[in-house]
Scaffold this active site. Structure first.
Site, short mmCIF file in Angstrom:
data_model
loop_
_atom_site.label_atom_id
_atom_site.label_comp_id
_atom_site.label_asym_id
_atom_site.label_seq_id
_atom_site.Cartn_x
_atom_site.Cartn_y
_atom_site.Cartn_z
N GLU A 2 0.90 3.76 1.61
CA GLU A 2 2.26 3.46 3.51
C GLU A 2 3.11 2.84 3.69
OE1 GLU A 2 -1.82 3.20 3.05
OE2 GLU A 2 -2.35 5.01 4.01
N HIS A 28 0.89 -0.98 0.11
CA HIS A 28 -0.17 0.03 0.06
C HIS A 28 0.59 0.92 0.37
CE1 HIS A 28 -4.33 -1.94 1.64
NE2 HIS A 28 -3.64 -2.22 0.61
N CYS A 81 -2.03 -1.00 7.56
CA CYS A 81 -0.80 0.56 7.20
C CYS A 81 -1.38 1.64 8.78
CB CYS A 81 -0.92 1.48 6.12
SG CYS A 81 -0.96 0.62 4.29
N SER A 130 -7.29 7.72 3.95
CA SER A 130 -7.04 6.61 5.44
C SER A 130 -6.42 5.63 5.16
CB SER A 130 -8.92 7.35 5.64
OG SER A 130 -9.01 6.70 7.28
N CYS A 133 -5.71 1.44 5.70
CA CYS A 133 -5.87 0.36 6.54
C CYS A 133 -6.34 -0.34 7.77
CB CYS A 133 -5.99 -0.24 5.19
SG CYS A 133 -3.89 -0.95 5.30
#
Lengths: 146, 146
Positions: B53, B51, B83, B78, B80
């Site tokens: 992040e 992801h 992350c 936002s 998950c």
């Protein structure tokens, strides 16, 4: 005879140790078949995200939600917040943990998300971690953000 | 003039989109300096763990706990559970989120761990995700385990 996938996770942990890494191994299993296996690669790859569980999930590649929701994850050590988060994200329903005496991960949070968590307190897993940490305390602390 | 690191995260998201990937970007910042930047690489690397992040944290390499505990993470969407778990593991104290209208991650859990969470509802971040999801709903669902 049924495979004990914890033994495969321990093989992974030992492979990591032999490479000079942190001895934590994991296996993602779907209906009795290994989809991905891996081990902590902080030292080997200079990675802050490749914990054993993450490495096993990464090595399994892209899977459908349906398959992930039918998997079991075997791991030699209680999963940290990051690895627990991956389990929650992909709704992996069952996690079998080698030990949580060395490190207690987010087991309560996993259970609160409906994950079945089984802890074995396997003496081989405990010995692997205790032996490693006694020789490499700062490396271990780095791995858990301390 | 002070850099708005959200713009760097948006550049990353756009770079991911240009590669055929999911347009989510992130930047790890320490005392005004970018330590790592990244974007979602599910498509590009066949990765279930990269992801935005995670990619930014990975690209920052191995850092001390002290440095991580002084960082800010900027991310276009936002975070998950996975992350968020990485943020909790490394005790990153502040997360600046482009938007949470498309997807609400584990913001409450982050706050319960003492993380400062700021949400911008940036229209550029919202448009990037909405445009992508309308054309690629199944890819998006795969990314969030649905």
């Amino acid at each position: 005879m049924q495979t004990d996938f914890m033994q495969v996770a321990i093989e992974e942990a030992r492979a990591g140790l032999a490479e000079g890494g942190i001895p934590i191994g994991s296996v993602l299993v779907h209906q009795g078949k290994v989809l991905g296996r891996g081990h902590n690669r902080r030292v080997q790859k200079g990675s802050a995200i490749l914990h054993g569980e993450m490495d096993a999930i990464e090595n399994a590649g892209r899977l459908t939600a349906k398959v992930l929701q039918e998997c079991e994850l075997y791991t030699t050590l209680s999963p940290c917040p990051m690895c627990s988060g991956a389990i929650v994200l992909y709704k992996i329903p069952r996690v079998i943990i080698g030990e949580n005496r060395t490190f207690m991960g987010e087991e309560a949070w996993l259970r609160s998300h409906g994950v079945t968590v089984e802890v074995r307190q396997d003496p081989v897993c405990i010995d692997l971690m205790q032996g490693f940490i006694s020789k490499n305390p700062s490396l271990w602390n780095e791995d858990i953000g301390c």
